[in-house]
Design a protein around this motif. Structure first.
Motif, PDB file in Angstrom:
ATOM      1  N   TRP A 128       0.785  -1.234  -0.661  1.00 44.97           N
ATOM      2  CA  TRP A 128      -0.162  -0.065   0.167  1.00 44.97           C
ATOM      3  C   TRP A 128       1.277   1.364  -0.022  1.00 44.97           C
ATOM      4  CZ3 TRP A 128      -0.486  -3.353   4.413  1.00 44.97           C
ATOM      5  CH2 TRP A 128       0.092  -3.261   5.508  1.00 44.97           C
ATOM      6  N   GLY A 129       1.988   0.729  -0.193  1.00 39.76           N
ATOM      7  CA  GLY A 129       3.546   2.348  -0.208  1.00 39.76           C
ATOM      8  C   GLY A 129       3.571   3.047   1.279  1.00 39.76           C
ATOM      9  N   GLY A 130       3.469   2.253   2.087  1.00 38.79           N
ATOM     10  CA  GLY A 130       3.356   2.866   3.654  1.00 38.79           C
ATOM     11  C   GLY A 130       3.870   2.304   4.555  1.00 38.79           C
ATOM     12  N   LYS A 131       3.382   2.910   5.776  1.00 37.19           N
ATOM     13  CA  LYS A 131       4.213   1.362   6.498  1.00 37.19           C
ATOM     14  C   LYS A 131       2.430   1.408   7.663  1.00 37.19           C
ATOM     15  CE  LYS A 131       6.631   5.561   8.363  1.00 37.19           C
ATOM     16  NZ  LYS A 131       6.935   6.665   8.669  1.00 37.19           N
ATOM     17  N   PRO A 132       2.667   0.142   8.435  1.00 36.24           N
ATOM     18  CA  PRO A 132       1.153  -0.131   9.616  1.00 36.24           C
ATOM     19  C   PRO A 132       0.812   1.125  10.384  1.00 36.24           C
ATOM     20  CG  PRO A 132       3.386  -1.905   9.162  1.00 36.24           C
ATOM     21  CD  PRO A 132       3.611  -0.702   8.033  1.00 36.24           C
ATOM     22  N   ASP A 133       0.133   0.767  10.297  1.00 44.09           N
ATOM     23  CA  ASP A 133      -0.854   1.815  11.556  1.00 44.09           C
ATOM     24  C   ASP A 133      -0.390   1.678  12.661  1.00 44.09           C
ATOM     25  OD1 ASP A 133      -1.258   4.495   9.626  1.00 44.09           O
ATOM     26  OD2 ASP A 133      -3.322   2.783   9.053  1.00 44.09           O
ATOM     27  N   VAL A 134      -1.173  -0.030  12.526  1.00 46.94           N
ATOM     28  CA  VAL A 134      -1.107  -0.646  14.154  1.00 46.94           C
ATOM     29  C   VAL A 134      -0.005  -2.136  14.096  1.00 46.94           C
ATOM     30  CG1 VAL A 134      -2.208  -1.428  16.299  1.00 46.94           C
ATOM     31  CG2 VAL A 134      -3.324   0.281  14.746  1.00 46.94           C
ATOM     32  N   LEU A 135       0.621  -2.319  15.197  1.00 47.42           N
ATOM     33  CA  LEU A 135       0.774  -3.454  14.999  1.00 47.42           C
ATOM     34  C   LEU A 135       0.830  -4.344  16.179  1.00 47.42           C
ATOM     35  CD1 LEU A 135       4.884  -3.108  14.290  1.00 47.42           C
ATOM     36  CD2 LEU A 135       2.920  -3.820  12.377  1.00 47.42           C
ATOM     37  N   VAL A 136       0.488  -5.560  15.973  1.00 50.47           N
ATOM     38  CA  VAL A 136      -0.141  -5.749  16.906  1.00 50.47           C
ATOM     39  C   VAL A 136       0.428  -7.128  17.786  1.00 50.47           C
ATOM     40  CG1 VAL A 136      -2.298  -6.715  18.358  1.00 50.47           C
ATOM     41  CG2 VAL A 136      -2.140  -5.264  17.594  1.00 50.47           C
ATOM     42  N   ALA A 137       0.857  -8.107  18.840  1.00 51.47           N
ATOM     43  CA  ALA A 137       1.834  -9.133  18.643  1.00 51.47           C
ATOM     44  C   ALA A 137       1.636  -9.764  20.334  1.00 51.47           C
ATOM     45  CB  ALA A 137       2.859  -9.490  18.712  1.00 51.47           C
ATOM     46  N   CYS A 138       1.287 -10.884  20.440  1.00 52.06           N
ATOM     47  CA  CYS A 138       1.000 -11.417  21.693  1.00 52.06           C
ATOM     48  C   CYS A 138       2.601 -11.199  22.583  1.00 52.06           C
ATOM     49  CB  CYS A 138       0.674 -12.831  22.166  1.00 52.06           C
ATOM     50  SG  CYS A 138       2.551 -13.674  20.783  1.00 52.06           S
ATOM     51  N   VAL A 139       2.957 -11.439  23.991  1.00 49.94           N
ATOM     52  CA  VAL A 139       3.797 -10.693  24.631  1.00 49.94           C
ATOM     53  C   VAL A 139       3.905 -11.953  26.039  1.00 49.94           C
ATOM     54  CG1 VAL A 139       5.320  -9.195  26.530  1.00 49.94           C
ATOM     55  CG2 VAL A 139       3.923  -8.553  24.156  1.00 49.94           C
ATOM     56  N   GLY A 140       4.627 -13.325  25.848  1.00 50.35           N
ATOM     57  CA  GLY A 140       5.298 -13.949  26.849  1.00 50.35           C
ATOM     58  C   GLY A 140       6.360 -13.266  27.549  1.00 50.35           C
ATOM     59  N   SER A 141       7.489 -13.329  26.976  1.00 47.27           N
ATOM     60  CA  SER A 141       8.579 -12.940  27.638  1.00 47.27           C
ATOM     61  C   SER A 141       8.813 -12.414  26.830  1.00 47.27           C
ATOM     62  CB  SER A 141       9.745 -14.150  27.564  1.00 47.27           C
ATOM     63  OG  SER A 141       9.662 -14.768  26.548  1.00 47.27           O
ATOM     64  N   GLU A 156      11.851  -2.980  13.582  1.00 45.28           N
ATOM     65  CA  GLU A 156      12.361  -2.057  13.317  1.00 45.28           C
ATOM     66  C   GLU A 156      11.585  -0.776  13.088  1.00 45.28           C
ATOM     67  OE1 GLU A 156      13.326  -0.752   9.192  1.00 45.28           O
ATOM     68  OE2 GLU A 156      14.432  -2.431  10.391  1.00 45.28           O
ATOM     69  N   PHE A 157      10.148  -0.928  13.847  1.00 43.51           N
ATOM     70  CA  PHE A 157       9.443   0.661  13.434  1.00 43.51           C
ATOM     71  C   PHE A 157       9.514   1.158  15.162  1.00 43.51           C
ATOM     72  CE2 PHE A 157       7.741  -2.789  11.304  1.00 43.51           C
ATOM     73  CZ  PHE A 157       7.633  -2.179  10.326  1.00 43.51           C
ATOM     74  N   VAL A 158      10.648   1.553  15.862  1.00 44.10           N
ATOM     75  CA  VAL A 158      10.835   2.097  16.820  1.00 44.10           C
ATOM     76  C   VAL A 158      10.777   3.443  16.738  1.00 44.10           C
ATOM     77  CG1 VAL A 158      12.239   2.541  19.119  1.00 44.10           C
ATOM     78  CG2 VAL A 158      11.073  -0.021  19.126  1.00 44.10           C
ATOM     79  N   GLU A 159      11.021   3.309  15.514  1.00 41.83           N
ATOM     80  CA  GLU A 159      11.670   5.212  15.460  1.00 41.83           C
ATOM     81  C   GLU A 159      10.355   5.982  14.938  1.00 41.83           C
ATOM     82  OE1 GLU A 159      15.087   4.692  13.646  1.00 41.83           O
ATOM     83  OE2 GLU A 159      15.890   6.998  13.980  1.00 41.83           O
ATOM     84  N   ASP A 160       9.290   4.706  14.212  1.00 37.58           N
ATOM     85  CA  ASP A 160       7.990   5.586  13.768  1.00 37.58           C
ATOM     86  C   ASP A 160       7.424   5.472  14.238  1.00 37.58           C
ATOM     87  OD1 ASP A 160       9.595   5.452  10.982  1.00 37.58           O
ATOM     88  OD2 ASP A 160       9.625   3.320  10.862  1.00 37.58           O
ATOM     89  N   GLU A 161       7.765   7.016  15.174  1.00 38.08           N
ATOM     90  CA  GLU A 161       6.546   6.899  16.250  1.00 38.08           C
ATOM     91  C   GLU A 161       4.801   7.331  15.702  1.00 38.08           C
ATOM     92  OE1 GLU A 161       7.370  10.141  19.124  1.00 38.08           O
ATOM     93  OE2 GLU A 161       9.701   9.920  19.097  1.00 38.08           O
ATOM     94  N   GLY A 162       4.547   7.718  14.637  1.00 34.28           N
ATOM     95  CA  GLY A 162       3.200   7.420  14.282  1.00 34.28           C
ATOM     96  C   GLY A 162       3.155   5.611  14.193  1.00 34.28           C
ATOM     97  N   VAL A 163       3.719   5.238  14.574  1.00 28.01           N
ATOM     98  CA  VAL A 163       3.451   3.701  14.610  1.00 28.01           C
ATOM     99  C   VAL A 163       2.528   3.164  15.654  1.00 28.01           C
ATOM    100  CG1 VAL A 163       3.906   1.179  13.310  1.00 28.01           C
ATOM    101  CG2 VAL A 163       5.056   3.470  12.480  1.00 28.01           C
ATOM    102  N   ARG A 164       1.394   2.376  16.100  1.00 33.14           N
ATOM    103  CA  ARG A 164       1.460   1.819  16.967  1.00 33.14           C
ATOM    104  C   ARG A 164       1.879   0.616  17.448  1.00 33.14           C
ATOM    105  NH1 ARG A 164      -4.852   2.985  18.952  1.00 33.14           N
ATOM    106  NH2 ARG A 164      -4.036   1.636  21.100  1.00 33.14           N
ATOM    107  N   LEU A 165       2.526   0.294  18.878  1.00 29.70           N
ATOM    108  CA  LEU A 165       3.361  -0.871  18.922  1.00 29.70           C
ATOM    109  C   LEU A 165       2.290  -1.645  20.165  1.00 29.70           C
ATOM    110  CD1 LEU A 165       7.380   0.130  19.065  1.00 29.70           C
ATOM    111  CD2 LEU A 165       5.544  -0.872  17.197  1.00 29.70           C
ATOM    112  N   ILE A 166       1.465  -2.590  19.737  1.00 29.90           N
ATOM    113  CA  ILE A 166       0.625  -3.412  20.980  1.00 29.90           C
ATOM    114  C   ILE A 166       1.154  -4.499  21.274  1.00 29.90           C
ATOM    115  CG2 ILE A 166      -1.789  -3.870  21.964  1.00 29.90           C
ATOM    116  CD1 ILE A 166      -2.688  -1.319  19.819  1.00 29.90           C
ATOM    117  N   GLY A 167       1.774  -4.437  22.682  1.00 30.74           N
ATOM    118  CA  GLY A 167       1.808  -6.008  22.920  1.00 30.74           C
ATOM    119  C   GLY A 167       0.108  -6.583  23.374  1.00 30.74           C
ATOM    120  N   VAL A 168       0.277  -7.835  23.586  1.00 28.84           N
ATOM    121  CA  VAL A 168      -0.828  -8.787  24.187  1.00 28.84           C
ATOM    122  C   VAL A 168      -0.144  -9.269  25.311  1.00 28.84           C
ATOM    123  CG1 VAL A 168      -3.552  -9.517  23.928  1.00 28.84           C
ATOM    124  CG2 VAL A 168      -2.293  -8.109  22.196  1.00 28.84           C
TER     125      VAL A 168
END
Length: 483
Positions: free
Chosen positions: A307-320, A330-342
């Motif tokens: 789609w010619g851009g970055k994701p808006d939201v990344l979602v991943a499970c979190v154990g350790s 890869e997206f830590v610097e891209d503050e417009g990308v929400r990082l969501i751990g579950v």
């Protein structure tokens, strides 16, 4: 390929370090390491409160722990005052991470770090790894548009976010674990180690390590908690078929981890501890993060193509935290990308039967690094629970701990029932069997999607495959979830 240390880490603030003042420690057994054995417990006098940092009596890899905390914190404060501190450069992210280990391990870890940093820049190693990832692991994995799942979250006007799935479940052996296992097994062989030890919970890291060792003609011993072996007997069979020796340890993954590290310490000259996740003393978390970061790099490239851009939201499970950090980094610097751990809420956050470390944990040191931990008022490590066995660890990545404190990433939790429902939902709507661990990430879409704008691009990391779960799990899944 250089080691990725994002510049944002040099500017994000962190909590002040704990204030520690201790009297000289008295070591009861100078020839052994107190990896969980109470008879070798450290005796020391703490003259002042240790702030909000606790030191579990069963902490792995620590002999003179309070003194090491004081030394590391003083060093960090000096670097900070001089303006020379680079967060993450030595495995420390604010107060988190570090190497809280006995001196007998420092030299070994230093040599491992030197070799790790060398292979990151070694064209020959990188070419060999690239070939293995492509031809053996099966990379790159697809970025799949989940149309029916997307349709589920559209409102009455037909608007809603677009859901994409990063298909790590399609890797060889069925999970993201192989990305790291093959790379570290290559390092072990490169530095002349003949035998590899590892610990596994749900069995995916054990299977991946056993497969990588079989490919590279290395001896492999995998430690696994007896409770986890009962839940995943097929994984035990697979590891044995791949040539690994599987040694049971009373308890769960945390207990297996302690035993694997203990055995490695006894064979430093010939053995190699193949860490499966982003915990433990530096450089173990950084190594795992770097080898898993291929997930995020591929996602960025694929999003640009789709789609010619970055994701808006990344979602991943979190154990350790290995799949989440590999996805997010890869997206830590891209503050417009929400990082969501579950995280896994298990039977509920108030039940005491969960594995939501970032939601309910406190700062402490365990298995050689500082991070959030699930512990009681006396610093004793608490038991954990999740329907996804791979999420049952009482600690979490130091880097994720830092991202939580700085607010760069957000963390939520879902319970067992919600995860089971999500598992069934993805099966029915997309014909995809997610691992029960990954199902936690999909479950959070129920709360996330209604609040997102139309057309928002959401990418969920399907960190593992669920059709490898054992028959007892399938019976539970089929009976527990309404049609």
């Amino acid at each position: 390929m250089a080691c990725m240390l994002h510049p944002i880490y040099a500017t994000l603030s962190s909590n002040p370090p704990p204030k520690v003042t201790v009297a000289p420690a008295v070591i009861k057994s100078p020839t052994s390491l107190p990896l969980g054995r109470s008879k070798l417990r450290l005796v020391c006098a703490v003259k002042e409160p240790v702030s909000d940092v606790r030191f579990p009596n069963r902490v792995g890899l620590c002999v003179d722990l309070p003194m090491k905390v004081e030394v590391e914190e003083k060093k960090r404060m000096v670097e900070k005052e001089k303006g020379t501190e680079v967060l993450g450069g030595d495995g420390r992210f604010g107060r988190y991470g570090g190497k809280y280990v006995p001196e007998t391990l420092m030299s070994c870890l230093a040599k491992l770090e030197a070799e790790f940093r060398w292979v990151l820049r070694d064209p020959e190693f990188q070419a060999e790894l690239g070939t293995a990832l492509r031809d053996y692991v099966g990379r790159e994995t697809p970025l799949y548009f989940a149309k029916r799942l997307t349709d589920r979250y559209r409102d009455d006007n037909g608007e809603g976010p677009e859901i994409y799935i990063k298909r790590e479940d399609l890797n060889h052996c069925g999970a993201h674990k192989m990305n790291n296992a093959i790379a570290q097994a290559m390092i072990a062989k490169r530095i002349g180690r003949r035998s590899v030890v590892a610990a596994t919970g749900a069995g995916q890291h054990g299977v991946a390590t056993a497969a990588a060792c079989a490919k590279l003609s290395l001896e492999c011993t995998v430690y696994m908690g007896t409770a986890d072996m009962e839940k995943h007997p097929s994984k035990v069979v697979l590891m044995k078929l791949l040539g690994a020796e599987v040694r049971p340890v009373e308890g769960h993954f945390k207990d297996a981890s302690s035993e694997a590290i203990r055995q490695w310490v006894e064979n430093l000259e010939t053995g190699y501890y193949l860490a499966g996740t982003v915990v433990g003393p530096h450089p173990c978390p950084t190594m795992v993060r770097e080898f898993q970061a291929v997930i995020g790099r591929e996602t960025r490239r694929q999003a640009e193509e789709r789609w010619g851009g970055k994701p808006d939201v990344l979602v991943a499970c979190v154990g350790s935290g290995s799949n989440a950090l590999g996805f997010f980094h890869e997206f830590v610097e891209d503050e417009g990308v929400r990082l969501i751990g579950v995280e896994a809420a298990g039977f509920g956050l108030d039940s005491g039967k969960h594995a939501a470390t970032l939601a309910r944990g406190e700062v402490g040191v365990y298995h050689g690094a500082m991070s959030y931990l699930l512990q009681d008022s006396e610093g004793q490590i608490l038991g954990t629970h999740s329907i996804g066995v791979g999420l049952e660890y009482p600690g979490v990545s130091p880097e994720l701990s830092f991202l939580k404190d700085t607010g760069r990433a957000e963390f939520h939790s879902v319970n067992d029932t919600e995860a089971l429902n999500a598992f069934r939902r993805l099966c029915r709507l997309e014909g995809i069997f997610p691992a029960l661990e990954a199902a936690h990430a999909f479950a959070y879409l129920e709360k996330l999607c209604p609040a997102l704008p139309n057309g928002a691009k959401v990418v969920v990391n399907c960190s593992g495959r669920g059709d490898v779960h054992d028959a007892t799990f399938f019976d539970h899944l089929y009976s527990a979830v309404p049609t």
